[in-house]
Design a protein around this motif. Structure first.
Motif, mmCIF file in Angstrom:
data_model
loop_
_atom_site.group_PDB
_atom_site.id
_atom_site.type_symbol
_atom_site.label_atom_id
_atom_site.label_comp_id
_atom_site.label_asym_id
_atom_site.label_seq_id
_atom_site.Cartn_x
_atom_site.Cartn_y
_atom_site.Cartn_z
ATOM 1 N N ALA A 71 0.828 -1.210 0.000
ATOM 2 C CA ALA A 71 0.000 0.000 0.000
ATOM 3 C C ALA A 71 0.861 1.257 0.000
ATOM 4 C CB ALA A 71 -0.931 -0.006 1.212
ATOM 5 N N VAL A 72 1.923 1.256 0.804
ATOM 6 C CA VAL A 72 2.804 2.431 0.880
ATOM 7 C C VAL A 72 3.556 2.622 -0.434
ATOM 8 C CG1 VAL A 72 4.829 3.401 2.021
ATOM 9 C CG2 VAL A 72 3.041 2.290 3.377
ATOM 10 N N LEU A 73 4.149 1.547 -0.958
ATOM 11 C CA LEU A 73 4.922 1.658 -2.199
ATOM 12 C C LEU A 73 4.042 2.037 -3.375
ATOM 13 C CD1 LEU A 73 7.308 -1.431 -1.862
ATOM 14 C CD2 LEU A 73 7.848 0.969 -1.473
ATOM 15 N N ALA A 74 2.877 1.391 -3.487
ATOM 16 C CA ALA A 74 1.971 1.700 -4.594
ATOM 17 C C ALA A 74 1.461 3.125 -4.497
ATOM 18 C CB ALA A 74 0.801 0.714 -4.602
ATOM 19 N N ALA A 75 1.212 3.605 -3.277
ATOM 20 C CA ALA A 75 0.751 4.986 -3.104
ATOM 21 C C ALA A 75 1.815 5.975 -3.545
ATOM 22 C CB ALA A 75 0.367 5.232 -1.650
ATOM 23 N N ILE A 76 3.069 5.702 -3.214
ATOM 24 C CA ILE A 76 4.155 6.609 -3.598
ATOM 25 C C ILE A 76 4.345 6.628 -5.115
ATOM 26 C CG2 ILE A 76 6.637 7.006 -3.439
ATOM 27 C CD1 ILE A 76 6.516 5.862 -0.598
ATOM 28 N N VAL A 77 4.498 5.444 -5.704
ATOM 29 C CA VAL A 77 4.766 5.369 -7.142
ATOM 30 C C VAL A 77 3.548 5.802 -7.949
ATOM 31 C CG1 VAL A 77 5.416 3.843 -9.042
ATOM 32 C CG2 VAL A 77 6.458 3.541 -6.784
ATOM 33 N N GLY A 78 2.371 5.307 -7.565
ATOM 34 C CA GLY A 78 1.154 5.642 -8.301
ATOM 35 C C GLY A 78 0.813 7.117 -8.232
ATOM 36 N N THR A 79 1.005 7.719 -7.054
ATOM 37 C CA THR A 79 0.727 9.151 -6.914
ATOM 38 C C THR A 79 1.694 9.979 -7.749
ATOM 39 O OG1 THR A 79 -0.138 8.834 -4.671
ATOM 40 C CG2 THR A 79 0.562 11.052 -5.278
ATOM 41 N N ALA A 80 2.981 9.634 -7.679
ATOM 42 C CA ALA A 80 3.969 10.367 -8.469
ATOM 43 C C ALA A 80 3.660 10.271 -9.961
ATOM 44 C CB ALA A 80 5.370 9.826 -8.175
ATOM 45 N N ALA A 81 3.311 9.075 -10.429
ATOM 46 C CA ALA A 81 3.007 8.895 -11.853
ATOM 47 C C ALA A 81 1.752 9.667 -12.243
ATOM 48 C CB ALA A 81 2.829 7.402 -12.147
ATOM 49 N N ALA A 135 -0.831 -3.289 -8.092
ATOM 50 C CA ALA A 135 -1.605 -2.335 -7.298
ATOM 51 C C ALA A 135 -1.436 -0.901 -7.771
ATOM 52 C CB ALA A 135 -1.203 -2.440 -5.819
ATOM 53 N N ILE A 136 -0.327 -0.593 -8.427
ATOM 54 C CA ILE A 136 -0.067 0.784 -8.874
ATOM 55 C C ILE A 136 -1.195 1.337 -9.745
ATOM 56 C CG2 ILE A 136 1.415 2.138 -10.425
ATOM 57 C CD1 ILE A 136 3.815 0.687 -9.231
#
Length: 266
Positions: free
Chosen positions: A78-88, A146-147
């Protein structure tokens, strides 16, 4: 002028809504009912009433260790996907990036690839590079699938956001970091939270990828449930499944209380 729907259409829509709701909820009610019966086998309707199966589920290492692993993997994903997905999502919605359509299609592609194909590919790559799957591989693959969910929710929020707010902050002298910290990220927060929730659920409930990457030291809760169903039909399995559903409901209620899920759809 928009004409009102005829009576038969309203009745049909109501019946259809009831049917779909029942179709989704009845299996859950059957599982929950089987988890409180006194019988040592999965039966419905339940005979008698007991919570012993819940006590067994909450005290047995058969389920506690896989639950801890699923929880750790789910939160990390959840943390990793939130960081990468939000940035993208922020980059694709706020900047004129060359090939933005191709980049977005690539990042969203896990939604179109069958999960079993991703699982076989992950197992093959892990076997060729590190010898055997581990927690890191499982987290990486879950993050990949999840991204797209985080990107969708954040993109939806940012598309409707008022860009003049950030322009006003820039005019008042706010630097890049302060604009994102005080304006952009607070606006995107509902999408980030909802995307992280979906990412956690996808990871926590996944069985296909976890099954292919399974090792004696790497067993998630869904795999533990399936493994128990192969050899027994104890109501403890139903109790664990019911607790998983309750966890999802609690997380949804908490998310609604904190950010309001309705803000994502207005």
């Amino acid at each position: 002028m928009v004409r009102s729907l005829p009576l038969w259409a309203k009745v049909f829509a109501g019946v259809l809504a009831i049917f779909v709701t029942a179709y989704m909820l009845v299996p859950l009610l059957v599982v929950a009912g089987a988890s409180i019966g006194e019988s040592r086998f999965l039966t419905f309707p339940p005979t008698g009433f007991t919570l012993d199966w819940y006590v067994d589920a909450l005290t047995s290492d058969t389920y506690l260790e896989p639950f801890r692993l699923s929880l750790i993997v789910g939160v990390t994903v959840a943390v990793l996907a939130a960081i990468v997905g939000t940035a993208a999502a922020l980059a694709l919605t706020r900047f004129p990036i060359p090939g933005a359509g191709a980049i977005q299609a690539f990042l969203m592609s896990p939604l179109t690839i069958p999960t079993i194909i991703l699982a076989i590919g992950a197992l093959s790559v892990a076997s060729l590079t590190i010898g055997a799957p581990n927690v890191g591989v499982l987290i990486l693959v879950h993050t990949v699938i999840a991204i797209p969910y985080v990107m969708r929710t954040v993109t939806g929020v940012m598309t409707r956001a008022d860009r003049f707010t950030e322009e006003a902050a820039r005019t008042l002298g706010a630097g890049t970091w302060n604009r994102y910290r005080l304006v952009v990220l607070p606006v995107a927060r509902p999408g980030i939270a909802a995307g992280a929730f979906f990412a956690f659920n996808i990871s926590f409930d996944d069985a296909v990828i976890a099954l292919f990457l399974r090792t004696p030291q790497l067993e998630t809760l869904p795999i533990a449930i399936y493994g128990q169903l192969e050899f027994s039909t104890s109501p403890t399995v139903a109790a664990v499944s019911t607790l998983m559903v309750l966890l999802t409901v609690v997380l949804m209620i908490a998310l609604e209380r904190i950010i309001g899920l309705g803000r994502l759809f207005v």
